[in-house]
Design an enzyme around this catalytic site. Structure first.
Site, mmCIF file in Angstrom:
data_model
loop_
_atom_site.group_PDB
_atom_site.id
_atom_site.type_symbol
_atom_site.label_atom_id
_atom_site.label_comp_id
_atom_site.label_asym_id
_atom_site.label_seq_id
_atom_site.Cartn_x
_atom_site.Cartn_y
_atom_site.Cartn_z
ATOM 1 N N LYS A 246 69.710 2.282 -24.960
ATOM 2 C CA LYS A 246 71.063 2.694 -25.053
ATOM 3 C C LYS A 246 72.071 1.385 -24.395
ATOM 4 O O LYS A 246 71.746 0.871 -23.398
ATOM 5 C CB LYS A 246 71.494 3.987 -23.982
ATOM 6 C CG LYS A 246 70.889 5.183 -24.504
ATOM 7 C CD LYS A 246 71.254 6.278 -23.218
ATOM 8 C CE LYS A 246 70.660 7.232 -23.905
ATOM 9 N NZ LYS A 246 70.473 8.481 -22.904
ATOM 10 N N CYS B 188 26.010 37.672 -32.086
ATOM 11 C CA CYS B 188 26.367 37.003 -31.048
ATOM 12 C C CYS B 188 25.457 35.959 -30.851
ATOM 13 O O CYS B 188 24.291 36.143 -30.877
ATOM 14 C CB CYS B 188 26.229 38.039 -29.797
ATOM 15 S SG CYS B 188 26.164 36.943 -28.160
ATOM 16 N N CYS C 179 23.047 36.727 -27.340
ATOM 17 C CA CYS C 179 22.182 37.995 -27.169
ATOM 18 C C CYS C 179 21.819 38.588 -28.633
ATOM 19 O O CYS C 179 20.975 39.655 -28.587
ATOM 20 C CB CYS C 179 22.794 38.863 -26.444
ATOM 21 S SG CYS C 179 24.117 39.831 -27.409
ATOM 22 N N LYS D 66 60.286 5.180 -31.465
ATOM 23 C CA LYS D 66 59.125 6.124 -31.505
ATOM 24 C C LYS D 66 57.776 5.496 -31.384
ATOM 25 O O LYS D 66 57.432 4.598 -32.126
ATOM 26 C CB LYS D 66 59.121 6.961 -32.588
ATOM 27 C CG LYS D 66 60.400 7.805 -32.956
ATOM 28 C CD LYS D 66 60.497 9.082 -32.080
ATOM 29 C CE LYS D 66 59.702 10.275 -32.745
ATOM 30 N NZ LYS D 66 60.278 10.848 -33.843
ATOM 31 N N ASP E 210 59.729 14.485 -24.504
ATOM 32 C CA ASP E 210 59.464 15.346 -25.601
ATOM 33 C C ASP E 210 59.648 16.854 -25.287
ATOM 34 O O ASP E 210 58.650 17.594 -24.819
ATOM 35 C CB ASP E 210 58.040 15.000 -26.165
ATOM 36 C CG ASP E 210 57.869 15.575 -27.508
ATOM 37 O OD1 ASP E 210 58.800 15.992 -28.179
ATOM 38 O OD2 ASP E 210 56.747 15.475 -28.025
ATOM 39 N N GLU F 273 65.494 4.088 -21.509
ATOM 40 C CA GLU F 273 64.748 5.471 -20.940
ATOM 41 C C GLU F 273 63.530 6.150 -21.624
ATOM 42 O O GLU F 273 63.445 5.736 -22.780
ATOM 43 C CB GLU F 273 66.193 6.519 -21.076
ATOM 44 C CG GLU F 273 67.361 6.146 -20.296
ATOM 45 C CD GLU F 273 68.596 6.903 -20.760
ATOM 46 O OE1 GLU F 273 68.429 7.794 -21.331
ATOM 47 O OE2 GLU F 273 69.692 6.376 -20.124
ATOM 48 N N CYS G 217 25.662 40.997 -22.418
ATOM 49 C CA CYS G 217 25.416 39.929 -22.731
ATOM 50 C C CYS G 217 25.296 38.811 -21.897
ATOM 51 O O CYS G 217 26.311 38.816 -20.941
ATOM 52 C CB CYS G 217 26.483 39.688 -23.833
ATOM 53 S SG CYS G 217 26.194 37.895 -24.478
HETATM 54 S S1 IVH Z 1 70.057 10.412 -25.724
HETATM 55 C C1 IVH Z 1 74.070 10.481 -27.689
HETATM 56 N N1 IVH Z 1 68.314 10.186 -24.071
HETATM 57 O O1 IVH Z 1 65.500 12.976 -28.093
HETATM 58 C C2 IVH Z 1 72.916 10.737 -27.130
HETATM 59 N N2 IVH Z 1 67.834 11.649 -25.698
HETATM 60 O O2 IVH Z 1 65.584 12.153 -30.982
HETATM 61 C C3 IVH Z 1 71.802 11.050 -27.602
HETATM 62 N N3 IVH Z 1 65.792 12.868 -25.660
HETATM 63 O O3 IVH Z 1 67.967 15.266 -29.289
HETATM 64 C C4 IVH Z 1 70.418 11.526 -27.056
HETATM 65 N N4 IVH Z 1 64.887 11.896 -24.088
HETATM 66 O O4 IVH Z 1 66.672 15.901 -27.141
HETATM 67 C C5 IVH Z 1 68.702 10.707 -25.217
HETATM 68 N N5 IVH Z 1 66.450 9.686 -22.500
HETATM 69 C C6 IVH Z 1 67.079 10.489 -23.518
HETATM 70 C C7 IVH Z 1 66.209 11.474 -24.308
HETATM 71 C C8 IVH Z 1 66.638 12.033 -25.582
HETATM 72 C C9 IVH Z 1 64.518 12.697 -25.028
HETATM 73 C C10 IVH Z 1 65.857 13.662 -27.108
HETATM 74 C C11 IVH Z 1 66.981 14.497 -27.304
HETATM 75 C C12 IVH Z 1 67.663 13.965 -28.728
HETATM 76 C C13 IVH Z 1 66.275 13.589 -29.057
HETATM 77 C C14 IVH Z 1 66.586 12.618 -30.416
#
Ligand code: IVH
Length: 678
Positions: free
Chosen positions: A284, A402, A405, A308, A114, A110, A425
């Protein structure tokens, strides 16, 4: 060399302070990459020295401290955080640990949005509570505010007695830019990035402010679903989608970690084209029974990880600082940088905001500087690198005059900005003209910056009112202006005379008066004359108008030059009155409403008229293209059909709040028992 114990103490302090700035003050001072580096070093040291691990170490708890302003909410299921990895090797290690137990894991990949986590609770399909994550155990009750976010349904089509979903609230990049322009116009500090803007907008005690900000959300997790089991993450996502909750369309199921890596590359390639910020991907394990078997540590699940994206920073040289004078006379410094490639574009300029900012960042001309794109959009200088100085660097002088002017530049009381004091100005005039013609003001198509410069150069205009004196003979002889474009421009100018009063007030560029304030003013003053004769005391009786704004308005209209300008505009036939049709902000554009039952404060026809005035449509029957069903008393069968189709159902009160006809109740009063949904 500090001992491990000393370094651990130092790192904990750095991280705690950074957490406070990030979560409590919404004013981060470390970049994500710096923060992650400190955290990784602390984790490493603690792993090597387990005896030094204490319960209060930042590694042992989910970071964040709930704010005091909102009622606390204890999450029934802990809102976990995620461990981070930064490269393919990190991802493979994560995969390897899973494969030791489950040999062929599939992963849901996923986008890592941010923004900030929100948990929304639905009981019998009705939103009853929304909260922030806080420290994972206790968050803040932001129900009243979340209810203002249009993409989050107030009601969902489920029989489940309780459903807790988790998602990310964010502000789209373009809304963030617009909000910051508005902040700067009103002399308020801009937000550092869309994430902070989203957090700042959600944590407003007055939901009306949240409602005025463009927030959105993506949901990605089911924390709890009473009496319903899910076999996989993909199934959860699918369920969220069926519930009408916004789910990111790019989420993808991958058969192994190599496919995850390829997906990540795909996401990285489109990152800058997305309308919202992402800072990585979340991976996940798909199988929920495997997730359960793996379990979690005190703060993170073992079955998910965040990859990240590399921090996008670049080093370059601050070659010069230019000064631009805005329409209110503010002298804004801009950094001229040695061009450098960053996040998909070449950067040669960065905003410096004001001279306090320059001092705070300790910048000198000639400095090596590190830049990033704040929230992926505006280039910003993160820091200078004083170690690289060779003595030839020069201080950035605070302007005494400025730059256009030569009049005095003065700093107003309590202001960060220096301003040119000359109302005539040429730079101010040029910017005022530009602003007057923009889309949110008088919307004069064809009168962009280049045409304005040309008209000024040719001395065809010397002020705003002169726009309305232009004629065909003057325009056709101009360079690059044929008869057709001249005629189009004259038509657009004539058309602009019909604009509604709020636009004209906005266009005048009164200090501290942006579009919203202008609209607010016109709810009370329906002609320019009545506004012009208002006193500071009169104006302050309007809810949203404080002493500073009231003073700005009165000062503006007390000025002889401004009064003469309005007199001339009136003479040329520019509309000076409020009229309702077609001019209200098109808040409901693209939305279709159905009304059912008896409304208490108006007839259904009147309600429909409000929708149409705000750019929405009204339909008599429920269908897939309908967005909202507004229910009065003794509503009939439409209700069930709307529930089946996942259409948001509003009470009359909610409809009035949404359309700005009534103030939302303050957050504290938004308890569901006091404000039943239906
Ligand atoms: S899953 C157990 N999925 O990233 C589930 N988090 O660095 C934990 N975040 O606190 C979170 N997109 O605020 C999950 N697709 C996504 C996400 C996501 C953004 C954020 C979320 C979390 C933070 C962790």
């Amino acid at each position: 060399m500090p001992t491990a114990e000393e370094r651990i103490a130092e790192l904990r302090n750095i991280i705690r302070e950074a957490d406070r700035k990030y979560y409590v003050l919404d004013a981060p001072d470390l970049t994500d990459a710096q923060y992650d580096k400190f955290m990784a070093e602390l984790k490493q040291l603690e792993a090597e020295n387990p005896a030094l691990v204490t319960a209060d170490s930042p590694t042992q708890r989910v970071s964040g401290t709930p704010l005091q302003d909102f009622p606390s909410v204890r999450h029934t299921t802990k809102l976990l955080s995620l461990d981070n990895v930064f490269d393919l090797e990190g991802l493979r290690n994560f995969d390897k640990k899973i494969r030791d137990v489950f040999p062929e894991p599939a992963y849901e990949t996923e986008l890592k949005i941010d923004g900030l986590t929100v948990e929304v609770v639905y009981e019998d399909g009705v939103m009853v509570q929304a909260s922030t994550r806080g420290d994972g155990v206790t968050g803040e009750d932001v129900t009243g505010n979340v209810r203002t976010i249009r993409s989050i349904p107030l009601r969902i089509p489920t029989e489940l007695s309780r459903l807790e979903v988790r998602g990310e609230i964010y502000m789209p990049k373009d809304s963030f830019l617009r909000l910051n322009t508005e902040c700067e116009e009103q002399g308020r500090a801009p937000f550092a990035n869309p994430r902070n803007a989203a957090a700042g907008s959600l944590r407003q005690l007055n939901p009306a402010i949240t409602a005025s900000r463009d927030l959105s959300a993506f949901f990605y997790e089911i924390q709890f679903a009473d009496g319903r089991e899910f076999a996989s993450q993909a199934e959860k996502i699918n369920f969220l989608k069926q519930m009408g909750l916004p789910v990111n369309p790019r989420n993808a199921l991958c058969r192994n970690i190599e496919e995850v890596w390829a997906k990540q590359e795909e996401f990285l390639a489109v990152r800058h084209d997305l309308p919202y910020d992402i800072d990585g991907v979340v991976v996940k394990l798909n199988d929920v029974s495997a997730q359960t078997a793996l379990g979690e540590t005190s703060r993170c699940p073992r079955w998910a990880i965040a990859y990240k994206f590399p921090a996008e920073e670049a080093e370059t040289i601050l070659e010069d600082v230019t000064l631009n004078v805005g329409r209110t006379g503010v002298i804004a410094p801009t950094a001229v940088l040695k061009p450098v490639q960053l996040a998909g574009s070449v950067i040669s300029r960065a905003t410096l905001h004001n001279f306090d900012y320059i001092a705070m960042k300790n910048l000198l001309i000639g400095d090596h500087v590190v830049i990033c794109k704040a929230g992926d959009v505006i280039p910003e200088i993160l820091r200078s690198l004083p170690d690289k100085r060779n003595g030839s660097e020069k201080a950035i002088p605070i302007p005494e005059h400025c730059p256009t002017c030569g009049s005095a530049a003065v700093r107003g009381n309590g202001e960060a900005a220096y301003r040119c004091i000359n109302p005539d100005c040429p730079a101010r005039l040029r910017e005022s003209l530009r602003f007057f013609t923009t889309r949110e003001a008088m919307d004069i198509e064809g009168m962009g910056p280049a045409v304005i410069d040309l008209l000024l150069e040719e001395k065809l205009i010397a002020g705003i009112a002169d726009i309305y004196t232009l004629n065909m003979f003057q325009l056709v002889v101009l360079d690059r202006m044929g008869a057709k474009s001249a005629q189009n421009l004259l038509n657009a100018i004539a058309e602009s005379k019909k604009r509604d009063l709020p636009r004209l007030i906005t266009a005048l560029g009164i200090r501290n008066v942006g579009t919203r304030t202008a609209q607010e003013l016109c709810k009370h003053y329906t002609t320019m004359d009545s506004l012009m004769s208002a006193t500071v005391e009169d104006l302050q009786k309007i809810g949203d108008i404080g002493p500073v704004v009231a003073e700005s308005i009165v000062t503006f209209f007390a000025d002889e030059g401004n009064r003469a300008l309005i007199g001339r505009l009136k003479e040329y036939g520019v509309n000076m009155e409020l009229y309702q049709q077609e001019t209200l902000p098109q808040l409901l554009a693209g939305k279709t409403f159905v009304f059912t039952g008896t409304l208490s404060s108006m007839t259904r026809q009147e309600a429909g008229e409000i929708v149409r005035q705000l750019g929405g449509k009204v339909s008599s029957s429920i269908g897939p293209s309908v967005d909202f069903l507004v229910e009065g008393t003794s509503a009939g069968s439409k209700h069930d059909k709307a529930v089946t189709l996942g259409i948001s159902i509003l009470t009359e009160q909610e409809f009035l709040v949404m359309t700005g006809k009534e103030e939302a109740a303050p957050a504290q009063n938004e308890e569901p028992e006091q404000l039943p949904l239906f």
